[in-house]
Design a protein around this motif. Sequence first.
Motif, PDB file in Angstrom:
ATOM      1  N   VAL A  93       0.839  -1.202   0.000  1.00  0.00           N
ATOM      2  CA  VAL A  93       0.000   0.000   0.000  1.00  0.00           C
ATOM      3  C   VAL A  93       0.874   1.252   0.000  1.00  0.00           C
ATOM      4  N   MET A  94       2.037   1.174   0.687  1.00  0.00           N
ATOM      5  CA  MET A  94       2.942   2.311   0.763  1.00  0.00           C
ATOM      6  C   MET A  94       3.799   2.465  -0.486  1.00  0.00           C
ATOM      7  N   GLY A  95       3.618   1.592  -1.465  1.00  0.00           N
ATOM      8  CA  GLY A  95       4.315   1.754  -2.743  1.00  0.00           C
ATOM      9  C   GLY A  95       5.441   0.792  -3.024  1.00  0.00           C
ATOM     10  N   ALA A  96       5.675  -0.201  -2.159  1.00  0.00           N
ATOM     11  CA  ALA A  96       6.763  -1.158  -2.396  1.00  0.00           C
ATOM     12  C   ALA A  96       6.434  -2.039  -3.605  1.00  0.00           C
ATOM     13  N   SER A  97       7.458  -2.291  -4.424  1.00  0.00           N
ATOM     14  CA  SER A  97       7.268  -3.157  -5.593  1.00  0.00           C
ATOM     15  C   SER A  97       7.404  -4.626  -5.182  1.00  0.00           C
ATOM     16  N   ILE A  98       7.013  -5.495  -6.113  1.00  0.00           N
ATOM     17  CA  ILE A  98       7.140  -6.936  -5.858  1.00  0.00           C
ATOM     18  C   ILE A  98       8.609  -7.295  -5.655  1.00  0.00           C
ATOM     19  N   GLN A  99       9.490  -6.676  -6.461  1.00  0.00           N
ATOM     20  CA  GLN A  99      10.921  -6.967  -6.327  1.00  0.00           C
ATOM     21  C   GLN A  99      11.450  -6.567  -4.949  1.00  0.00           C
ATOM     22  N   ASN A 100      10.980  -5.407  -4.446  1.00  0.00           N
ATOM     23  CA  ASN A 100      11.413  -4.961  -3.114  1.00  0.00           C
ATOM     24  C   ASN A 100      10.985  -5.954  -2.036  1.00  0.00           C
ATOM     25  N   ILE A 101       9.764  -6.441  -2.153  1.00  0.00           N
ATOM     26  CA  ILE A 101       9.253  -7.370  -1.143  1.00  0.00           C
ATOM     27  C   ILE A 101       9.981  -8.701  -1.207  1.00  0.00           C
ATOM     28  N   ILE A 102      10.259  -9.182  -2.435  1.00  0.00           N
ATOM     29  CA  ILE A 102      10.997 -10.444  -2.576  1.00  0.00           C
ATOM     30  C   ILE A 102      12.387 -10.321  -1.959  1.00  0.00           C
ATOM     31  N   LEU A 103      13.055  -9.174  -2.230  1.00  0.00           N
ATOM     32  CA  LEU A 103      14.384  -8.939  -1.659  1.00  0.00           C
ATOM     33  C   LEU A 103      14.315  -8.893  -0.138  1.00  0.00           C
ATOM     34  N   LEU A 104      13.288  -8.263   0.400  1.00  0.00           N
ATOM     35  CA  LEU A 104      13.118  -8.165   1.840  1.00  0.00           C
ATOM     36  C   LEU A 104      12.995  -9.539   2.478  1.00  0.00           C
ATOM     37  N   LEU A 105      12.217 -10.423   1.846  1.00  0.00           N
ATOM     38  CA  LEU A 105      11.946 -11.733   2.437  1.00  0.00           C
ATOM     39  C   LEU A 105      13.104 -12.717   2.259  1.00  0.00           C
ATOM     40  N   THR A 106      13.925 -12.498   1.239  1.00  0.00           N
ATOM     41  CA  THR A 106      14.971 -13.490   0.953  1.00  0.00           C
ATOM     42  C   THR A 106      16.342 -13.116   1.490  1.00  0.00           C
ATOM     43  N   LYS A 107      16.575 -11.829   1.819  1.00  0.00           N
ATOM     44  CA  LYS A 107      17.937 -11.434   2.176  1.00  0.00           C
ATOM     45  C   LYS A 107      18.413 -12.091   3.472  1.00  0.00           C
ATOM     46  N   ASP A 108      17.517 -12.288   4.425  1.00  0.00           N
ATOM     47  CA  ASP A 108      17.928 -12.919   5.681  1.00  0.00           C
ATOM     48  C   ASP A 108      18.394 -14.352   5.457  1.00  0.00           C
ATOM     49  N   PHE A 109      17.671 -15.082   4.613  1.00  0.00           N
ATOM     50  CA  PHE A 109      18.084 -16.462   4.332  1.00  0.00           C
ATOM     51  C   PHE A 109      19.385 -16.506   3.526  1.00  0.00           C
ATOM     52  N   GLY A 110      19.603 -15.488   2.691  1.00  0.00           N
ATOM     53  CA  GLY A 110      20.866 -15.423   1.948  1.00  0.00           C
ATOM     54  C   GLY A 110      22.059 -15.321   2.875  1.00  0.00           C
ATOM     55  N   LYS A 111      21.906 -14.540   3.972  1.00  0.00           N
ATOM     56  CA  LYS A 111      22.983 -14.436   4.958  1.00  0.00           C
ATOM     57  C   LYS A 111      23.259 -15.787   5.617  1.00  0.00           C
ATOM     58  N   LEU A 112      22.188 -16.531   5.882  1.00  0.00           N
ATOM     59  CA  LEU A 112      22.354 -17.851   6.510  1.00  0.00           C
ATOM     60  C   LEU A 112      23.125 -18.800   5.589  1.00  0.00           C
ATOM     61  N   VAL A 113      22.851 -18.737   4.278  1.00  0.00           N
ATOM     62  CA  VAL A 113      23.572 -19.582   3.318  1.00  0.00           C
ATOM     63  C   VAL A 113      25.055 -19.236   3.322  1.00  0.00           C
ATOM     64  N   LEU A 114      25.365 -17.929   3.388  1.00  0.00           N
ATOM     65  CA  LEU A 114      26.775 -17.506   3.414  1.00  0.00           C
ATOM     66  C   LEU A 114      27.481 -18.037   4.653  1.00  0.00           C
TER      67      LEU A 114
END
Length: 832
Positions: free
Chosen positions: A745-766
Amino acid sequence: MFGISFENIGINLTVIPMFSNYLIISFRNFYKFRFYTLINVLGLTIGITACLVIFLYVRFELSYDKYHKNADSIMRVDWDLQMGEEQNYQASVTPPVAQTLVAEYPEVEAAARFRYLGSFQFKREIENFIERRVIYADNDIFRIFSIPFVSGNPETALIEPFSMVISESFAEQLFPNEDALGKTLIKDNKTLYQITGIFKDLPDNSHFHYKVFLSMEGLDESKNGNWIGGPFNTYVLLHPDADPIALEKKLPDLVENYILPYAQVVLGNAFMDDFQSSAANHLTLRLMPLTKIHLHSNLRNELEGNGDINYVYAFSIIAVIILLIACINFINLATARSSGRAREVGIRKVMGSTRTNLALQFIGESTILCIFSFFLALLLTQLVLPYFNSMTGMNLQIPMQDYSLLIFVAISALIVGIVSGIYPGIVLSSFQPVQVLKGKVTGNKQSFTRSSLVIFQFAISIFLIITTVAVHQQVQYMKSRKMGFNPEQVLMLKWAGNLGDNLTVLKNKMMEKDLITAATVSSYFPGPGYARSTPLIWKYGSTPNPETSATTEKWMVDHDYVTTMGIELVSGRNFSLDFPSDSSAVILNESAISKLALEGDPIGQKISLFQQDPDGTQQADKLETWEIIGIAKDFNFESLRQTVSPLGLFFGKSQNVLALRYNAEETQRVIEELEKNWKELAPGEPFVYSFLDQDFQNMFNTETRVGKLLTVFSALAIIIASLGLFALTAYTVEQRVKEIGIRKVMGASIQNIILLLTKDFGKLVLWAFLFAAPLAAIGIRWFLQSYAYKTTISLWIYIGAGLATFALALIIMGYQSITAASANPVKSLRSE
């Protein structure tokens, strides 16, 4: 008078409704959270199935030879000779060792020998049968080993020369629906043998599986008194109170009193003085316990190829890892769903439930799932075992009649259930009612624990990917490595000696065809299953000494051998009919030349070796002299676990196999033409052939099989980890659905939301990669250390494994993220 008081027998009636209530609540929760229940059951079932299969495999491998009545008192005598850098450690000793041990060592109750000389032919009347599982044996093998007889007397069965004892299956093959006892067979079209006993086929978990035992009394080599030659696999039965370690410490006396004096007579005083004066040289007899042979012994002259205890360790570790990953999935999902059950915990605490009761509730739910998964796993194991057996060549089965196994499975289910439920039970039961009923659930510790467990799963996945790729790369390296000769398009016609004088006729007939480019006749070829002779050679005109002598394989070959095998000569020439002097010529490989330390150009120089009688005795006063006419580039004729041994190609007659090099496109025509000529020239004789490249590849069967198993079990571990990650990300997205709606609703794109949800798991993989890569490097180094020739593991394998794991996690998380990001925010926010 027949009334029963539960109070009198100690049963508290209030317990029954409580457990009933626990069960009802458990099943309600299973149904309410059926998606996560399915993930848990599926992961646990797959994990337990893999563990059960590995357990059956390990149980079978550890059971080898334990069925023998006196298994703990049976030892094999091994020969350990170190001469400079050359080590000759083998599972056999010389002929007189057995009788000397019985005569002079009171700890030894009995001794018996085996002598393997390859395959033999047997026939009743006209048609020959070829059997490779044939061995000469002393009669006392039936005293030492538990080999049950169907008929005949085991105390006397092999005492007489030219007597034989055969297995039930071999008897049925040659004498269907007849009593074979007392009947006769002709061996190799020459010698008549009488069947004096029939024994039950040896079980799968035996380190030898012979179908025919021939009397050792008919083998001259067994009586020659040669203390330094003749590989006889020798076993001793010790008295029950004898100490094997103490006996082994006495064996240097046998070496000192018999072997060294005999070697001094044959090899000379100078040789033995040099040998004994160097600390790098030694000759030792060792005792190998029978029950350790299969997993702890891979020496030369083994009766059969053995297993490897390292593989047992490796697969046991994988089984534990798979089960851990399945348990981690349960713990992660249980703690992740804690907020969903927080109100339940708060209400139950307000209603009087204690923390212990709540913990037991959650542990009970875990145990119910585990027990259910274990029963499903038993059914699934029964279904997958045929495929596992087909892959490994084993015959594993679930021993349903073995109650100890079923009890073990039941106890394991309880343990896994309790262990998996302890942490979620402690976490969930610790919630404070006042906080959770207000909607406040503290979860920092849970989040940290959950992240740690996810890192562990990713690390295991990366570790397994790296090690699996490394094992496959080593196997492919061995299969594709240039061996120094060309094994492709070479057909091996076995038992060619049955043709007699017609062998030359057959060879010439085949050479007339445009199908054949080269042909040779010999009994010596690269790969397993061919004859081996290893005399000592040294420079002609000198006396042998340990520094400039070589224990060299002696292969008798004709003038076409080098060309047919595609062996590369680095110096000198090939054998030729144009040189009559080649009747005493030899081509040595580079390893033999370097060991001899010849001065100047080796071509034209001569070597000496002791003349050997047909029974294997070396004549100290009779020498053979051979002239070096060529030097062959070292080629691998054994497993790549070993370095290339010294080898000599000696010009001479040895005609058991006809090798034909042919055009690749004409394989079927070659077989048809060869079979037609064979039947014309050798009617009634078995037509047996193989391909040299396939024979050679058989040496890598163990590594290939281990590679396949490692791939399967690693894939299962990764699948289970992926199931857990899928469920965990689904729950994470579910918990953040309102946040996602607000952001959209505040204007976030689908790409922004996907990045938000996946970045934490990316750190765990590293983090997982940083933990897994060093451990994988250590594991690979441990695996490759047993190979003399090993592949190079590229850094890109490590990077690729990390990227593959990240891609897998990204696909799983991306799917959930895209689904959440694409949803209509109105639906998620309408209650706000």
